[in-house]
Design an enzyme around this catalytic site. Structure first.
Site, PDB file in Angstrom:
ATOM      1  N   GLU A 149       0.806  -1.219   0.000  1.00 43.06           N
ATOM      2  CA  GLU A 149       0.000   0.000   0.000  1.00 43.06           C
ATOM      3  C   GLU A 149       0.840   1.271   0.000  1.00 43.06           C
ATOM      4  OE1 GLU A 149      -2.689  -3.250   1.158  1.00 43.06           O
ATOM      5  OE2 GLU A 149      -0.678  -2.653   1.814  1.00 43.06           O
ATOM      6  N   HIS A 194     -10.159  -5.306  11.123  1.00 39.59           N
ATOM      7  CA  HIS A 194     -10.771  -5.120   9.803  1.00 39.59           C
ATOM      8  C   HIS A 194     -12.154  -4.490   9.900  1.00 39.59           C
ATOM      9  CE1 HIS A 194      -7.691  -8.156   9.143  1.00 39.59           C
ATOM     10  NE2 HIS A 194      -7.735  -7.879   7.853  1.00 39.59           N
TER      11      HIS A 194
END
Length: 327
Positions: A60, A129
């Site tokens: 990322e 998450h």
């Protein structure tokens, strides 16, 4: 006008903008061959080729940085994070490069990049998450933060975000992809920084965004049927810039306010709304403002505890009863 899913509305926006402007491209993990982790980029690789739909390694920080550099060089990248939880690995590029470059260059270097992907909780994805980060990014000068609740808004706001010359953090509610709504077939955009009244009312204002809009609307329906309480539901749509005028105008009419958000209570989006309201509409309030938030804990994995940690219509109704002095 047709009824389509939130996922398909985003796909249409991506396709429209890539057809309209050859400088627009999409980059991220599994956006090409796999057609997106949530199938938002379905069909785009076939339509535009691998120079404009770019599969990346699981890195990322790296591909977010490539996107910032591409935007500085004049392109219009759309950087997809598989989830905003993973974007924490790229936060230096989002916060220190994208957000600050225009200011630090004295207005010489705009950074027209969109960072997008699913945010918030889904079902039993546990603490790492299931996080709503809108308030984090809204805290940063130089970033615009968008969190649409409906397919109509998702398409129109994404198109406006791609055309904007500033970096945009575009957070898609992870549980919204399969939801359906009416979307015009022709060209349209939704302006950034403009809230929307999803339901007119006269007794209380409920301010919400993203997944909590459906929660607020369900609560409003029950309040009308069971208690004859007329609830106005204000969908922020854009967290920064925040449409304070629409919020205060609604409270001027209803004199009461409940704020609903998925994120944690401390320094949340609702805290900013409370500050604006108490400064700008204090004399119109007939009761203290109340916030309904996610629980101030890491999201539990256990489904019963997870359900208890999230905002729901019952919690909103209880808050409305409190500000309306019905208890």
């Amino acid at each position: 006008m047709g009824v389509i899913t939130y996922r398909d509305a985003l796909n249409q926006a991506l396709r429209d903008e890539m057809e309209r402007d050859p400088d627009v491209f999409l980059m991220g993990e599994e956006v090409g061959v796999y057609q997106g982790a949530y199938k938002v980029s379905r069909g785009l690789l076939e339509a535009f080729g691998d120079r404009r739909v770019v599969d990346t390694p699981i890195a990322e920080l790296g591909f977010a940085g490539v996107g910032v550099g591409a935007a500085m060089a004049g392109l219009r990248p759309i950087i997809e994070f598989m989830t905003w939880n993973f974007a924490l690995l790229a936060i230096d590029q989002v916060v220190n490069s994208a957000a600050k470059m225009y200011y630090m260059s004295g207005g010489q270097v705009p950074v027209p990049v969109v960072f997008r992907g699913p945010g918030g909780s889904a079902l039993q994805l546990a603490a790492q998450h299931s996080q709503a980060f809108e308030s984090w990014y809204a805290h940063i000068p130089g970033l615009k933060v968008v969190a649409p609740a409906t397919p109509y808004d998702a398409k129109g706001l994404l198109k406006s975000s791609i055309r904007n010359n500033n970096p945009v953090v575009f957070i898609e509610g992870e549980m919204l992809y399969n939801t359906k709504g009416e979307v015009p077939e022709g060209e349209y955009t939704v302006p950034l920084g403009k809230a929307d009244i999803k339901r007119e009312g006269t007794d209380v204002t409920v301010v919400c965004h993203s997944k909590t809009v459906s929660v607020a609307l369900k609560a409003a329906e029950r309040l009308a049927e069971e208690m004859d309480v007329s609830t106005e539901v204000v969908d922020l749509r854009t967290i920064r810039p925040l449409d304070v005028d629409t919020i205060t105008q609604s409270i001027t009419k209803t004199n009461r306010c409940v704020i609903v958000e998925e994120g944690w209570p401390f320094c949340g989006v609702g805290a900013q709304v409370v500050d604006d309201v108490q400064r700008l509409a204090f004399d119109h309030l007939d009761a203290p403002l109340i916030r309904v938030t996610g629980a101030d804990v890491p999201m539990p994995y256990n489904k019963h505890l997870e359900r208890a940690a999230k905002p729901n219509p019952d919690k909103v109704i209880a808050a409305v009863r409190q500000v309306a002095y019905l208890d």
